[in-house]
Design a protein around this motif. Structure first.
Motif, short mmCIF file in Angstrom:
data_model
loop_
_atom_site.label_atom_id
_atom_site.label_comp_id
_atom_site.label_asym_id
_atom_site.label_seq_id
_atom_site.Cartn_x
_atom_site.Cartn_y
_atom_site.Cartn_z
N GLY A 1 -9.00 -20.66 -65.25
CA GLY A 1 -8.63 -19.25 -65.38
C GLY A 1 -7.14 -19.03 -65.26
N VAL A 2 -6.51 -19.67 -64.29
CA VAL A 2 -5.06 -19.51 -64.11
C VAL A 2 -4.31 -20.02 -65.34
N VAL A 3 -4.75 -21.16 -65.87
CA VAL A 3 -4.09 -21.74 -67.05
C VAL A 3 -4.21 -20.81 -68.25
N LEU A 4 -5.42 -20.30 -68.52
CA LEU A 4 -5.62 -19.45 -69.69
C LEU A 4 -4.89 -18.12 -69.57
N LEU A 5 -4.89 -17.52 -68.38
CA LEU A 5 -4.17 -16.26 -68.20
C LEU A 5 -2.67 -16.46 -68.34
N TRP A 6 -2.18 -17.56 -67.81
CA TRP A 6 -0.75 -17.85 -67.92
C TRP A 6 -0.35 -18.06 -69.38
N LEU A 7 -1.16 -18.81 -70.12
CA LEU A 7 -0.86 -19.06 -71.53
C LEU A 7 -0.95 -17.77 -72.35
N ALA B 1 -16.47 -24.01 -59.18
CA ALA B 1 -15.68 -22.79 -58.97
C ALA B 1 -14.20 -23.09 -59.09
N ALA B 2 -13.78 -24.23 -58.55
CA ALA B 2 -12.37 -24.60 -58.59
C ALA B 2 -11.93 -25.03 -59.99
N LEU B 3 -12.75 -25.87 -60.65
CA LEU B 3 -12.34 -26.44 -61.94
C LEU B 3 -12.49 -25.45 -63.10
N GLU B 4 -13.72 -24.96 -63.29
CA GLU B 4 -13.97 -24.11 -64.46
C GLU B 4 -13.66 -22.65 -64.19
N GLY B 5 -13.45 -22.31 -62.90
CA GLY B 5 -13.13 -20.94 -62.55
C GLY B 5 -11.65 -20.75 -62.25
N LEU B 6 -11.22 -21.22 -61.11
CA LEU B 6 -9.85 -20.97 -60.65
C LEU B 6 -8.80 -21.64 -61.52
N PRO C 1 -13.38 -17.25 -67.06
CA PRO C 1 -13.33 -18.02 -65.81
C PRO C 1 -13.40 -17.17 -64.55
N VAL C 2 -13.02 -15.90 -64.63
CA VAL C 2 -13.13 -15.03 -63.46
C VAL C 2 -14.59 -14.92 -63.04
N GLY C 3 -15.46 -14.66 -64.03
CA GLY C 3 -16.89 -14.58 -63.74
C GLY C 3 -17.46 -15.91 -63.28
N LEU C 4 -16.98 -17.00 -63.88
CA LEU C 4 -17.47 -18.33 -63.48
C LEU C 4 -17.10 -18.63 -62.03
N LEU C 5 -15.88 -18.29 -61.63
CA LEU C 5 -15.43 -18.50 -60.26
C LEU C 5 -16.33 -17.76 -59.28
N LEU C 6 -16.55 -16.47 -59.53
CA LEU C 6 -17.36 -15.67 -58.62
C LEU C 6 -18.83 -16.11 -58.65
#
Length: 299
Positions: free
Chosen positions: A207-213, A199-204, A145-150
């Motif tokens: 990404g936050v959810v997966l990194l947190w988990l 960028a908001a949905l599939e990126g930010l 998701p980091v790459g997707l966001l950017l």
């Protein structure tokens, strides 16, 4: 047309230099790819240096393996993305012009194809190294998701992949004749900034959810969990955004103004939605499999 947001004056090129009569430019889109790969690589390296995050307290690979994996992933993204675009979006054109299939510099990449290319690259790499490919996939899905966001932000800067016309106050007036070709609209045409939605949905958010988990909730210790959640999460996000995203022109016709790839009497799916449904089903199935497998293990 109601109030809308003018497109910001941001050049797609960050810097351009001329050397020996040839112009070389660094574009935001290229920088997004580079930054996404570097940030993702460093996060995965940091993760494999923490054995406690992984099943049995053992990381699936070493930092040096992560560096080698990068080459496989890059090849998977480029080859898979291009072939996916050729097969899913313009097969008849490229069948008539086979010499253009590998001309990736001319544009035309499909995320779903790139994803399949990466999946194949991960499986082949893991088999060659004797590594559990599911844990490797979890690591990559956690940082993708980091790459997707950017990348989606770069799409916005490039004024490409914009959405359908809208009269909502956050509609953006994208430049160019194609963006301003809106049937029935008098004056400037505002469109959904669908790149920023993605960028908001599939990126930010994803990404936050997966990194947190992965880092805080022990999801990496249940192989397949993050992979499943990424596939399902991306698929759902893309499916929803497709309702306001401008379809590819090859699917638009007088009898099909919404650009539906599969439809009956005006109801159906865009190509992006059709490709997202198997992702959602696969992702939910894999996440459920990982959870049941984890519950079946002895305490």
């Amino acid at each position: 047309m109601q109030a809308a947001i003018p497109f910001p004056e941001i050049s797609p090129e960050i810097v351009s230099v001329t050397i020996f009569g040839m112009e070389f430019a660094l574009r935001w889109y290229a920088l997004a790819y580079i930054a996404g790969i570097v940030i993702g690589w460093r996060i995965v390296v940091a993760a494999v240096k923490r054995p406690a995050l992984w099943p049995g307290g053992t990381a699936p690979m070493k930092p040096a393996d992560v560096e080698d994996l990068l080459t496989w992933v890059i090849l998977g993204v480029i080859l898979g993305g291009r072939l996916g675009y050729v097969l899913f979006y313009q097969p008849s054109y490229f069948l008539a012009h086979p010499g253009e299939i590998l001309q990736v510099w001319q544009g035309g990449m499909a995320f779903h194809g790139g994803l399949m290319g990466v999946v194949l690259a991960v499986i082949l790499f893991s088999r060659a190294r004797g590594i559990n490919w599911v844990s490797v996939a979890d690591a990559l899905c956690m940082v993708t998701p980091v790459g997707l966001l950017l990348g989606r932000i770069a799409n916005f800067i490039n004024a490409e992949l914009w959405g359908r016309p809208t009269d909502l106050p956050w509609g953006v007036i994208f430049p160019g004749a194609a963006a301003q070709d809106c049937a029935g609209v008098v004056g400037l045409c505002a469109r959904h900034p669908s790149q920023l939605y993605e960028a908001a949905l599939e990126g930010l958010i994803l990404g936050v959810v997966l990194l947190w988990l992965g880092w805080r909730r022990g999801a990496l210790r249940l192989p397949g969990t993050l992979t499943g959640l990424f596939f399902a999460g991306y698929g759902i996000a893309r499916f929803l955004v497709e309702f306001v995203r401008q379809p590819d022109p090859q699917f638009v016709s007088p009898g099909n103004p919404l650009g539906l790839a599969f439809h009956l009497n005006g109801y159906g799916l865009t190509m992006g939605q059709a490709l997202s449904l198997p992702m959602i089903a696969f992702g939910l199935g894999m996440a459920l499999w990982a959870r049941r497998r984890g519950q079946a293990r002895p305490a």
